[in-house]
Scaffold this active site. Structure first.
Site, PDB file in Angstrom:
ATOM      1  N   CYS A  23      41.926  32.995  86.815  1.00 15.31           N
ATOM      2  CA  CYS A  23      43.100  32.815  85.964  1.00 15.31           C
ATOM      3  C   CYS A  23      42.733  32.102  84.669  1.00 15.31           C
ATOM      4  O   CYS A  23      42.639  30.869  84.624  1.00 15.31           O
ATOM      5  CB  CYS A  23      44.166  32.020  86.722  1.00 15.31           C
ATOM      6  SG  CYS A  23      45.624  31.696  85.723  1.00 15.31           S
ATOM      7  N   CYS A  29      45.370  29.651  83.399  1.00 14.42           N
ATOM      8  CA  CYS A  29      45.398  28.340  84.064  1.00 14.42           C
ATOM      9  C   CYS A  29      44.205  27.481  83.650  1.00 14.42           C
ATOM     10  O   CYS A  29      44.339  26.275  83.462  1.00 14.42           O
ATOM     11  CB  CYS A  29      45.328  28.491  85.586  1.00 14.42           C
ATOM     12  SG  CYS A  29      46.291  29.838  86.242  1.00 14.42           S
ATOM     13  N   ASP A  30      43.026  28.087  83.535  1.00 20.64           N
ATOM     14  CA  ASP A  30      41.799  27.285  83.450  1.00 20.64           C
ATOM     15  C   ASP A  30      41.066  27.378  82.117  1.00 20.64           C
ATOM     16  O   ASP A  30      40.109  26.629  81.900  1.00 20.64           O
ATOM     17  CB  ASP A  30      40.828  27.731  84.566  1.00 20.64           C
ATOM     18  CG  ASP A  30      41.446  27.542  85.940  1.00 20.64           C
ATOM     19  OD1 ASP A  30      42.233  26.593  86.105  1.00 20.64           O
ATOM     20  OD2 ASP A  30      41.150  28.346  86.848  1.00 20.64           O
TER      21      ASP A  30
END
Ligand code: NAP
Length: 318
Positions: free
Chosen positions: A133, A136-137
């Site tokens: 992701c 997200c990261d």
């Protein structure tokens, strides 16, 4: 008391089913899974969902869909369905948090999850440089070099997103031809931070606590090389989340549920919507459409159930 309809899953299919079922006065209950919103909620930029000419982020789109369904009375539970019994009617569902439900009908909108590479280092270094992701990261890789694995829409879209943070994004693809749509290919080729590594597969993800390199193999020449990176984002497709239904519903060898053109599974009253059965289109808008169809079929099923009883519907389906 039996619920009229329980919707399992909170991606575009589940949320649209909740909206339509709520507007049909069915008082639906949606059990969302542990992470709300499914794959689209992990996408940074959604540019092809109609109605948003300037694009919208996945989490925003999901939140708007939820609000719209809630406005008409849909109820939501954050929980993970761990067991179902479709052999007796009303159906029963159990969750990880210990809830037991009875339902006259069920819409399976469990979607799909990212596939893993299955190479050494991947499991151990997940969350320590291995990610599925970018939304997200990505931020953690500011000023660093990363690799993206895959040649489809996800790999290119998320690779482009990562150029906002990383100094260099190496897109490692097992062929020398991309599967991604032309507009993404064009943007990626024009981006000076993107470097394509063609005809190559990952053999090993190496690191000492966090990722520091990939071992690559060129599938044409057999040559092996090392690619020093701090992060690796894996975008090599998805598998449907249908393990829960094995033995009770028909599915193909990849696990995609078998449904008819009206999204009925072989059990009357159990429907599927979205990437749990759709192995062709895999688009948020298509999943939303399937959610709408499933809710409309539920409405019809519940009306027939009231008039004819379940046994008659079972006989009719044979
Ligand atoms: P995908 O289209 O299935 O692409 C997967 C990519 O990973 C392919 O390039 C494939 O290589 C490669 N791959 C598969 N297994 C591999 C392995 N074991 N090792 C190395 N590489 C491997 O998956 P996706 O990109 O996640 O897209 C899924 C669906 O969502 C598609 O229908 C896509 O159009 C859609 N999507 C759309 C958007 C958008 O509209 N903006 C964004 C994201 C996703 P090969 O090409 O050699 O098979």
């Amino acid at each position: 008391m039996s619920e009229n309809v329980i919707i399992i899953g909170s991606g575009p299919a589940g949320l649209t089913a909740a909206l339509y079922a709520a507007r049909a006065n069915l008082n639906p209950l949606l059990v969302s899974g542990n992470e709300f919103g499914g794959q689209i909620a992990l996408t940074n930029e959604v540019e092809n969902y109609p109605g948003f000419p300037d694009g919208i982020t996945g989490p925003e789109l999901t939140e708007l869909m939820k609000q719209q369904a809630e406005k008409f009375g849909a109820r939501f539970e954050t929980d993970h369905v761990s067991k179902v019994n479709f052999q007796a009617h009303p159906f029963t569902l159990e969750t990880e948090n210990g809830a037991h439900y009875e339902a006259k009908s069920v819409i399976i909108a469990t979607g799909a999850s990212p596939r893993r590479l299955g190479v050494p280092g991947e499991m151990e270094l997940t969350g320590r440089g291995v990610s599925y992701c970018a939304t997200c990261d990505g931020f953690f890789f500011r000023g660093k070099e990363v690799a993206v694995i895959g040649g489809g829409d996800s790999a290119l879209q998320e690779g482009l997103f990562l150029t906002r943070f990383a100094t260099q994004v190496h897109i490692v693809h097992r062929r020398d031809e991309l599967r991604a749509q032309p507009i993404l290919q064009e943007r990626a080729r024009e981006n000076s931070k993107i470097n394509f590594v063609w005809n190559s597969v990952v053999e090993d993800i190496r690191g000492n606590g966090t990722v520091n390199a990939l071992d690559l193999k060129n599938v044409r020449t057999g040559n092996k090389s090392e690619l020093p990176v701090s992060g690796v984002f894996v975008y090599i497709g998805h598998y449907p989340n249908t393990d829960l239904f094995k033995g009770q519903l028909d599915m193909n060898e990849e696990g995609y549920l078998s449904v008819d053109e009206r999204l009925h599974t072989k059990i009357p009253g159990v429907f599927a919507a979205g990437e749990a059965h759709d192995h062709i289109f895999k688009q948020a808008i298509v999943s939303a459409g399937f959610g709408c169809m499933a809710a409309m079929e539920v409405e019809k099923f519940l009306a027939d159930l009231e008039h004819q009883g379940y046994a008659a519907l079972q006989n009719g389906s044979r």
